[in-house]
Write a protein that holds these residues in place. Sequence first.
Motif, PDB file in Angstrom:
ATOM      1  N   UNK A 129       0.825  -1.214   0.000  1.00 40.90           N
ATOM      2  CA  UNK A 129       0.000   0.000   0.000  1.00 40.90           C
ATOM      3  C   UNK A 129       0.861   1.267   0.000  1.00 40.90           C
ATOM      4  N   UNK A 130       0.349   2.293  -0.630  1.00 45.39           N
ATOM      5  CA  UNK A 130       1.072   3.561  -0.700  1.00 45.39           C
ATOM      6  C   UNK A 130       1.095   4.217   0.672  1.00 45.39           C
ATOM      7  N   UNK A 131       1.965   5.195   0.820  1.00 47.17           N
ATOM      8  CA  UNK A 131       2.054   5.934   2.083  1.00 47.17           C
ATOM      9  C   UNK A 131       0.716   6.594   2.402  1.00 47.17           C
ATOM     10  N   UNK A 132       0.239   6.371   3.598  1.00 49.80           N
ATOM     11  CA  UNK A 132      -1.047   6.920   4.027  1.00 49.80           C
ATOM     12  C   UNK A 132      -2.168   5.920   4.008  1.00 49.80           C
ATOM     13  N   UNK A 133      -2.003   4.847   3.200  1.00 53.34           N
ATOM     14  CA  UNK A 133      -3.083   3.865   3.079  1.00 53.34           C
ATOM     15  C   UNK A 133      -3.331   3.137   4.391  1.00 53.34           C
ATOM     16  N   UNK A 174       0.108  20.014   2.152  1.00 52.78           N
ATOM     17  CA  UNK A 174       1.552  20.247   2.160  1.00 52.78           C
ATOM     18  C   UNK A 174       1.939  21.419   3.049  1.00 52.78           C
ATOM     19  N   UNK A 175       1.032  22.402   3.192  1.00 52.58           N
ATOM     20  CA  UNK A 175       1.301  23.562   4.031  1.00 52.58           C
ATOM     21  C   UNK A 175      -0.027  24.196   4.438  1.00 52.58           C
ATOM     22  N   UNK A 176       0.040  25.161   5.347  1.00 52.09           N
ATOM     23  CA  UNK A 176      -1.188  25.730   5.903  1.00 52.09           C
ATOM     24  C   UNK A 176      -2.025  26.464   4.867  1.00 52.09           C
ATOM     25  N   UNK A 177      -1.408  26.955   3.791  1.00 53.25           N
ATOM     26  CA  UNK A 177      -2.141  27.707   2.784  1.00 53.25           C
ATOM     27  C   UNK A 177      -2.625  26.851   1.614  1.00 53.25           C
ATOM     28  N   UNK A 178      -2.343  25.543   1.647  1.00 55.62           N
ATOM     29  CA  UNK A 178      -2.788  24.674   0.557  1.00 55.62           C
ATOM     30  C   UNK A 178      -4.256  24.309   0.720  1.00 55.62           C
ATOM     31  N   UNK A 179      -4.871  23.870  -0.367  1.00 56.07           N
ATOM     32  CA  UNK A 179      -6.295  23.550  -0.368  1.00 56.07           C
ATOM     33  C   UNK A 179      -6.549  22.210   0.313  1.00 56.07           C
ATOM     34  N   UNK A 180      -7.588  22.152   1.141  1.00 61.36           N
ATOM     35  CA  UNK A 180      -7.911  20.903   1.825  1.00 61.36           C
ATOM     36  C   UNK A 180      -8.635  19.956   0.876  1.00 61.36           C
ATOM     37  N   UNK A 181      -8.514  18.669   1.162  1.00 66.86           N
ATOM     38  CA  UNK A 181      -9.160  17.669   0.315  1.00 66.86           C
ATOM     39  C   UNK A 181     -10.678  17.759   0.488  1.00 66.86           C
ATOM     40  N   UNK A 226      -9.428   7.545   0.004  1.00 70.14           N
ATOM     41  CA  UNK A 226      -8.478   6.438  -0.092  1.00 70.14           C
ATOM     42  C   UNK A 226      -8.357   5.929  -1.522  1.00 70.14           C
ATOM     43  N   UNK A 227      -9.466   5.859  -2.235  1.00 67.39           N
ATOM     44  CA  UNK A 227      -9.427   5.395  -3.624  1.00 67.39           C
ATOM     45  C   UNK A 227      -8.535   6.295  -4.464  1.00 67.39           C
ATOM     46  N   UNK A 228      -8.661   7.595  -4.281  1.00 69.05           N
ATOM     47  CA  UNK A 228      -7.825   8.530  -5.033  1.00 69.05           C
ATOM     48  C   UNK A 228      -6.379   8.503  -4.553  1.00 69.05           C
ATOM     49  N   UNK A 260      -2.164   5.565  -8.288  1.00 71.60           N
ATOM     50  CA  UNK A 260      -0.884   6.208  -8.605  1.00 71.60           C
ATOM     51  C   UNK A 260      -0.906   6.969  -9.927  1.00 71.60           C
ATOM     52  N   UNK A 261      -1.943   6.754 -10.727  1.00 75.54           N
ATOM     53  CA  UNK A 261      -2.031   7.468 -12.008  1.00 75.54           C
ATOM     54  C   UNK A 261      -2.567   8.883 -11.833  1.00 75.54           C
ATOM     55  N   UNK A 262      -3.124   9.157 -10.672  1.00 76.20           N
ATOM     56  CA  UNK A 262      -3.673  10.487 -10.405  1.00 76.20           C
ATOM     57  C   UNK A 262      -2.948  11.093  -9.209  1.00 76.20           C
ATOM     58  N   UNK A 263      -2.984  12.409  -9.118  1.00 76.87           N
ATOM     59  CA  UNK A 263      -2.300  13.117  -8.040  1.00 76.87           C
ATOM     60  C   UNK A 263      -3.257  14.065  -7.311  1.00 76.87           C
ATOM     61  N   UNK A 264      -4.547  13.720  -7.265  1.00 77.74           N
ATOM     62  CA  UNK A 264      -5.505  14.638  -6.643  1.00 77.74           C
ATOM     63  C   UNK A 264      -5.768  14.321  -5.177  1.00 77.74           C
ATOM     64  N   UNK A 265      -5.057  13.366  -4.607  1.00 74.12           N
ATOM     65  CA  UNK A 265      -5.137  13.076  -3.181  1.00 74.12           C
ATOM     66  C   UNK A 265      -3.725  12.797  -2.672  1.00 74.12           C
ATOM     67  N   UNK A 266      -3.358  13.454  -1.582  1.00 66.33           N
ATOM     68  CA  UNK A 266      -1.995  13.336  -1.075  1.00 66.33           C
ATOM     69  C   UNK A 266      -2.007  12.979   0.409  1.00 66.33           C
TER      70      UNK A 266
END
Length: 342
Positions: free
Chosen positions: A64-68, A128-135, A172-174, A178-184
Amino acid sequence: MERLERFWLTLWDGFNSGRKLKLFLAAILAWLLVAAAVGVYWSFEPDRFDVGEQARLQTATEQPVTGAYTVTTLIHQIEMLLEKPGGYISNDILPPGIWLDNMPAWEFGVLVQVRDMSRALRKSFSRSQSQSTEDPALAKAEPLLHFDHRNWILPSSESEYRKALKHLRDYRTRLVDTDKQDAQFYARADNLRDWLDDVSTRLGSLSQRLSASVGQRRINTDLAGDSAGRQATVSSDELEIKTPRLQVDNVFYEARGTAWALIHMLEAVERDFGDALDKKNARASVRQIIRELEATQSTVWSPVILNGTEFGFLANHSLVMASYISRANAAIIDLRDLLSQG
C-alpha cells in the motif's frame, strides 16, 4: 344444582385467568432472560485486527502507498463501530441496548479518537502547508463524524457516520491511484507531532478522571499561567474531585475504547511515517507506547469494575488503568519532543 354449576364455572374461570397470568409472566421472564443474554453478548469488546492485513485487503495491493495504512485503519474502526455485535449501541432506545452503559462508553472512547484522526487528516496529513487547499472528501467527512453520537432519528448517528465512510473511502481510492495526483498524504514529522499533541491532551484528561475514582484533593490550577495577581488568589484553593460511583465504570470503558483505537492508529502510523520516525530514531518510542496501551486491554475478570481505595483490600481497576494511560502519555510527550528536534 344450579348453584353447584355456577360454583364450578366460577372456579374454572378463575383457573383459566390464573393460568393466563402465569403464562404472561413466564413470557415476560423468558424475554428478560433472552434480552439479558443478548446484552451480555453485545457487551463483548471487538478483538484486535491486523492493520497491515486490512490495508492490503481493502486496497487490493501488496505494498500500500504511504497513508493507506492510516486511512484504512480509520475506516475499519468506523466500520467496526457500526457492524460489531449489536451494531452501534450508544443511541439505542429499546432493550437491551438502552440498559447497557459500558459498551456505549467504549464506543465513545473509540469515536473521540476517530474524530481526532479525521481532523488530523483534513488539517495536516493531506496538506503540504497551511495555505494549501484541503481535500474536499475529508472536508465533508470530518463534520459528519462530529455529529451527536446519541441521536437516534432524523438523522441517526449511524446514517451520518456511514456518509463519512463514503467520503473517506473516496479519499483512499484517489490516494492509492498512482495514475492520479488529486489526493496526497504527507508523512512528515511535524504533521505527526500535531496529531500526537491532541492524543496527549485526551490521555491526560482520561488519566485525571480515572484517578478521581477514589477522590482527590487538588490545587485549583484553572488560571495557571495567568497574571500573578489572579493566580495567587485561585491556586491557593483546594478542590475535592471525585468521579460519581455510577460513572466509574463508564470512564474505565471509555479509556479502554480510547486505548484500543490508539493501538491500531499507532501501528498504522509506524508504517506510514516509518521514514520520518527512523530519521528521528523514534520508532522504538512508538512501539513502547503501543506496548503500554496493550496492557490496558487485559481481560477484566471481575463482573464489575472494582473501586477499592489506593491501598485497600479490594482492587481499584480505575487506578490501574490510570497508571497505564499515564505512562503511555508520558511516552507520547517524549516522542513529541524527539520529533521536534532537528
